[in-house]
Design an enzyme around this catalytic site. Structure first.
Site, mmCIF file in Angstrom:
data_model
loop_
_atom_site.group_PDB
_atom_site.id
_atom_site.type_symbol
_atom_site.label_atom_id
_atom_site.label_comp_id
_atom_site.label_asym_id
_atom_site.label_seq_id
_atom_site.Cartn_x
_atom_site.Cartn_y
_atom_site.Cartn_z
ATOM 1 N N ALA A 36 47.016 -61.441 -13.025
ATOM 2 C CA ALA A 36 46.515 -62.671 -13.712
ATOM 3 C C ALA A 36 46.334 -64.022 -12.471
ATOM 4 C CB ALA A 36 47.107 -62.877 -14.739
ATOM 5 N N TYR A 38 46.065 -63.553 -9.391
ATOM 6 C CA TYR A 38 45.176 -63.214 -8.388
ATOM 7 C C TYR A 38 43.873 -63.264 -8.834
ATOM 8 C CZ TYR A 38 42.841 -60.017 -5.018
ATOM 9 O OH TYR A 38 41.901 -59.633 -4.006
ATOM 10 N N ASP A 39 43.515 -63.046 -10.221
ATOM 11 C CA ASP A 39 42.294 -62.944 -10.824
ATOM 12 C C ASP A 39 42.000 -64.400 -10.945
ATOM 13 O OD1 ASP A 39 42.870 -60.244 -13.086
ATOM 14 O OD2 ASP A 39 42.276 -60.276 -11.127
ATOM 15 N N LEU A 85 40.735 -30.696 13.427
ATOM 16 C CA LEU A 85 41.948 -30.374 13.821
ATOM 17 C C LEU A 85 42.221 -28.878 13.661
ATOM 18 C CD1 LEU A 85 44.591 -33.034 12.250
ATOM 19 C CD2 LEU A 85 43.732 -32.847 14.716
ATOM 20 N N GLU A 124 52.672 -37.174 8.986
ATOM 21 C CA GLU A 124 51.930 -37.924 7.997
ATOM 22 C C GLU A 124 51.140 -37.063 7.105
ATOM 23 O OE1 GLU A 124 49.114 -40.022 11.346
ATOM 24 O OE2 GLU A 124 48.836 -40.708 9.409
ATOM 25 N N LYS A 126 48.301 -35.094 4.957
ATOM 26 C CA LYS A 126 46.790 -34.807 5.223
ATOM 27 C C LYS A 126 45.929 -35.240 3.796
ATOM 28 C CE LYS A 126 43.463 -31.625 7.098
ATOM 29 N NZ LYS A 126 42.630 -31.689 5.900
ATOM 30 N N ASP A 128 43.087 -35.769 1.208
ATOM 31 C CA ASP A 128 41.822 -35.016 0.875
ATOM 32 C C ASP A 128 40.810 -36.054 0.436
ATOM 33 O OD1 ASP A 128 41.301 -32.160 -1.540
ATOM 34 O OD2 ASP A 128 40.381 -32.841 0.692
ATOM 35 N N ARG A 147 32.236 -39.239 9.728
ATOM 36 C CA ARG A 147 32.166 -38.088 10.874
ATOM 37 C C ARG A 147 31.074 -37.511 10.965
ATOM 38 N NH1 ARG A 147 33.530 -32.928 11.539
ATOM 39 N NH2 ARG A 147 34.941 -32.551 13.137
ATOM 40 N N GLU A 184 40.782 -42.137 6.697
ATOM 41 C CA GLU A 184 40.226 -41.448 5.558
ATOM 42 C C GLU A 184 40.154 -42.223 4.338
ATOM 43 O OE1 GLU A 184 40.061 -37.953 6.297
ATOM 44 O OE2 GLU A 184 39.994 -36.929 4.703
ATOM 45 N N TYR A 236 44.374 -43.615 10.223
ATOM 46 C CA TYR A 236 45.214 -42.491 11.048
ATOM 47 C C TYR A 236 45.082 -42.736 12.465
ATOM 48 C CZ TYR A 236 40.980 -39.634 10.948
ATOM 49 O OH TYR A 236 39.551 -38.969 10.827
ATOM 50 N N LYS A 324 48.810 -26.644 6.685
ATOM 51 C CA LYS A 324 48.273 -26.631 5.219
ATOM 52 C C LYS A 324 49.153 -26.069 4.280
ATOM 53 C CE LYS A 324 44.475 -27.667 4.759
ATOM 54 N NZ LYS A 324 43.115 -27.164 5.203
ATOM 55 N N CYS A 418 17.154 -3.589 -0.695
ATOM 56 C CA CYS A 418 17.361 -4.995 -0.953
ATOM 57 C C CYS A 418 17.171 -5.888 -2.127
ATOM 58 C CB CYS A 418 16.692 -5.755 0.352
ATOM 59 S SG CYS A 418 16.682 -7.610 0.350
ATOM 60 N N CYS A 421 13.786 -7.975 -1.343
ATOM 61 C CA CYS A 421 12.543 -7.551 -0.942
ATOM 62 C C CYS A 421 12.375 -6.064 -1.394
ATOM 63 C CB CYS A 421 12.422 -7.878 0.437
ATOM 64 S SG CYS A 421 13.300 -6.754 1.630
ATOM 65 N N CYS A 448 19.764 -5.624 5.020
ATOM 66 C CA CYS A 448 18.415 -5.166 4.880
ATOM 67 C C CYS A 448 17.458 -4.909 5.870
ATOM 68 C CB CYS A 448 17.882 -6.425 3.847
ATOM 69 S SG CYS A 448 16.252 -6.267 3.613
ATOM 70 N N CYS A 454 11.245 -9.938 4.488
ATOM 71 C CA CYS A 454 12.262 -10.143 3.197
ATOM 72 C C CYS A 454 12.386 -11.686 3.257
ATOM 73 C CB CYS A 454 13.426 -9.504 3.510
ATOM 74 S SG CYS A 454 14.868 -10.152 2.513
#
Length: 788
Positions: A36, A38-39, A85, A124, A126, A128, A147, A184, A236, A324, A418, A421, A448, A454
């Protein structure tokens, strides 16, 4: 004091106080006032700025709401490439990475009495999200970029300014005059849930996962939309830096934190791979409790000097790796299998699944790779299958729950024709070549045989042909190519150069201006470099770098078209299998017809020239004998044969007694050589290769091109950073014209380094080794001097 002066002082005080609260909230995670309060401060600042608009500045906290919508994003060339990476999916991959690092740094290895020297790593999570570059000059945020492909990204400056925890002006002091921050941008889980709830309330489509939501938010042409999205940054690292930075990665991140940039609260130091494993296990157990999505952990060598010593591979640093998390798995039903046709005609089975949530993403399709994979899995339509997102990205079928197979399950059958085609589908053959023999086996892929008749292959071939790194025809996106093919306006890449204004303007989405722009882009593409043209042709296994190598070494399209596989295999990193693919492509009558049409319709190849002297001089008789792949004749034996006979004809005519007189040539090798040349087709093949070597001026008796008289003959140069007055490729070509060899890495044999803005580890190594370094101005002056 006037009202304006009083307002200016109060505005300055409010900005300072709000910036301090933002720093404590976003960076230190130690909010010092209730929301409050801050607002209230923020509202007062907005009111005063509305009353005194002349006092509004770009770095004010109120200026994050977004400006006017953009027509399109501009492009940003990264002065220091934003590399990806390497991934470690298994624990052994991390162990192997640590071993390579210690070997690269020449650290003592372990033995029975100890584990050897340990490397200090930073650890650290990773995140997403979407990787971005933030450029600060004199402490002010001046640019933000995605990037992109690592070399070129999109200018999203207006959007990154709306992200609340990105400082528009750096705090404190001591920051470099120019500082490029890498980080990120992500969307916290709670913000993602709230955003999706709003989307549903407004009748919109919910986002699949926080990463897609973050990426989509940053790529809005209207910054006001981005401003309304709950995005955050986590820094990062750094790219370009014109100034002193700490000598460790963690030290650099702590410095960024001091300047107001948020870094990971999970950042830790680890000594050796055992502590890295412990960190990975710990963060894995807390993964679901974190406020944001992560898909692994990033480990980096902490000491910057060691990072510079380790350097880079082509696409990734040797000093960092992403470990990962195991892919998350779910079960669902295989509803059917469809077959897609790629650019080379490869028929790929694609599983259609009953939609299922896997790691926060709705998965309804999964690749089955090829029919060998279908057979390995034993999968049938109707099966209950285990699905995972490999690396938390690519959906794939892991296995079948056989006990749940229904009675009416159907086998997956490759189509005989195919699906696009109707042409015949054939199984590929694998040809393995070794000393003196070829073995043929069935390949895993089906193709094919329709080629450009095709439509699927034609569309993909043209999409590749017009792409930015190929012929670079701006405005020919996938949808436009599909229209051109579907309407019968284009049946080969050459037909692009016969398109008329009347044909294009009738396409969906085109008006007079866009039609003229496309025609101008097509016209502009008529003068490609030889390397671009070779890449655009879509030769199997020939990527951009191999295309450049072919152009640089052989010099002309005519030579590349007729070059025999054995000759091509003298090129570095071109094995015999790729050499046969290149040769076969240019033996195909249809491919030659398309190339002839392209040249007839105005394609004028640039940068054609002579055979490169280094390539011309790389052939010796011994090397030639070794290239013939005669059983039991290795490089050493080939050298002895060359020394004894001196010519191919003498070798072909050599009798048993001649061969037995050669010191240390085994009886088995001698018999093998005689048996080889007793087959007329082998002798004729050898003669045809020698004839082409003579024709190209590559024969060991040919008069070699004299390059000793060139100013930089025998010297090795390295280009690093970006150049403003010319591209790196042009700079490289200018050096090669002067006789220099241009290398990709700095060593003790390097004569000079040209360092443009953004130069990194190569410049540092050159400085350490005491190698001459030229800036761009000095380089341009030297070129002018040497060219007279």
């Amino acid at each position: 004091m006037t009202d304006a002066q009083s307002a200016a002082e109060r505005i300055a005080a409010l900005r300072s106080e709000i910036d301090a609260h933002n720093y404590r909230y976003y960076v230190l995670d130690e909010p010092s006032v209730p929301d409050a309060e801050y607002d209230r401060l923020f509202s007062e600042l907005k009111r005063l700025e509305n009353e005194h608009p002349e006092l509004v500045t770009p770095e004010s906290p109120t200026q994050r709401v977004g400006g006017e919508a953009l027509a399109a994003f501009g492009q940003v060339k990264h002065e220091v490439p934003m590399l990806s990476l390497g991934n470690a999916f298994e624990e052994q991959d991390l162990v192997d990475f640590d071993r390579r690092v210690r070997e690269g740094l020449d650290l003592p290895a372990g033995d029975l009495f100890g584990g050897g020297a340990e490397v200090e790593y930073s650890c650290e999570p990773k995140l997403d999200g979407l990787a971005v570059s933030l450029l600060y000059e004199n402490g002010q945020l001046v640019r933000g970029a995605t990037r992109g492909d690592g070399s070129t990204g999109e200018d999203i400056s207006a959007n990154v300014r709306t992200v609340r925890n990105i400082p528009l002006k750096l705090q404190g002091s001591g920051w470099p005059v120019v500082l490029e921050v890498r980080g990120e941008i992500f969307m916290p889980k709670t913000g993602f849930e709230a955003l999706n709830a709003r989307q549903l309330e407004n009748g919109g489509k919910p986002f699949a996962n926080p990463r897609n939501a973050a990426a989509g938010s940053l790529r809005q042409l209207d910054p006001k939309i981005t401003a309304g999205r709950p995005l955050e940054l986590c820094a990062y690292g750094v790219g370009r830096s014109d100034g002193e930075l700490p000598d460790t990665h963690i030290g650099i991140l702590q410095a960024l934190k001091g300047w107001g940039l948020p870094i990971s609260r999970e950042l830790k130091r680890a000594h050796g791979v055992a502590e890295c494993r412990a960190y990975f296990d710990d963060i894995g157990t807390r993964r679901d409790a974190l406020a944001y999505e992560i898909d692994g952990v990033v480990f980096k060598v902490n000491t910057m000097a060691q990072q510079r010593a380790l350097g880079f591979r082509a696409r990734e640093p040797r000093w960092a790796i992403a470990r990962k998390f195991p892919a998350r798995e779910e079960i669902t039903e295989l509803l059917g299998v469809e077959f897609q046709v790629g650019r080379t005609g490869a028929i790929t089975p694609v599983a259609r699944l009953k939609p299922v949530q896997v790691a926060g993403v709705t998965v309804s399709n999964a690749t089955l790779h090829n029919m060998d994979e279908v057979a390995r899995l034993g999968v049938m339509v109707g099966d209950t299958v285990i699905v995972r997102r490999a690396g938390d990205v690519i959906p794939q079928i892991l296995g079948v729950i056989a006990e749940r197979r229904p009675a009416d399950a159907r086998a997956v059958q490759i189509p005989q024709q195919c699906p696009v085609c109707g042409s015949a589908v054939e199984r590929t053959q694998l040809i393995k070549r070794s000393k003196g023999k070829e073995s043929i086996s069935e390949g895993a892929a089906y193709r094919c045989i329709g080629r450009l008749s095709c439509q699927a292959q034609l569309k993909q071939a043209i999409i590749h042909f017009v792409s930015r790194r190929a012929m670079d025809i701006d405005g020919l996106g996938d949808k436009i190519v599909e229209q051109l093919v579907d309407k019968g306006l284009v049946s080969s890449p050459a037909d692009l150069y016969t398109l008329t204004f009347e044909q294009i303007v009738e396409l969906d989405g085109f008006a007079e201006l866009s039609t003229r722009n496309l025609l101008a882009a097509i016209e502009h593409s008529r003068r490609p470099t030889l390397a671009r043209f070779i890449y655009a042709l879509g030769i199997p296994d020939v990527g951009e770098e191999t295309a450049k190598l072919l152009a640089r070494a052989l010099g002309t399209l005519a030579r590349i078209q007729v070059a025999l596989p054995e000759l091509l295999s003298w090129l570095p990193e071109v094995g015999l299998e790729v050499a046969h693919e290149i040769h076969s492509f240019f033996q195909d009558t249809h491919n030659l017809e398309v190339i002839e049409q392209l040249l007839a319709r105005g394609i004028e190849l640039q940068e054609e020239g002579e055979l490169h002297p280094d390539f011309a001089g790389c052939v010796s008789l011994a090397g030639f004998i070794d290239k013939l792949n005669i059983p039991f004749i290795a490089a050493t034996g080939a050298q002895r044969l060359a020394d004894r006979f001196g010519s191919l004809e003498s070798l072909i005519d050599a009798d048993w007694l001649d061969l037995r007189q050669i010191e240390r040539l085994t009886e088995k090798a001698a018999r093998s050589l005689r048996d080889f040349f007793d087959q007329p087709e082998n002798a004729e093949r050898a003669r045809s290769i020698e004839a082409q070597l003579r024709e190209f001026g590559m024969h060991w008796h040919s008069e070699k091109q004299q390059v000793e008289g060139l100013p930089l003959a025998g010297q090795t140069w390295v280009l690093t950073g970006s150049l403003e007055s010319m591209s790196r490729d042009v700079g490289k070509a200018r050096l090669e014209e002067l006789g220099a060899k241009v290398a990709g890495s700095v060593s003790a044999k390097t004569n000079a380094v040209v360092a443009g803005p953004g130069a990194g580890s190569k410049l540092a190594k050159a400085t350490e080794l005491g190698i001459k370094v030229l800036d761009e101005a000095a380089f341009v002056a030297l070129l002018a001097e040497l060219n007279g």
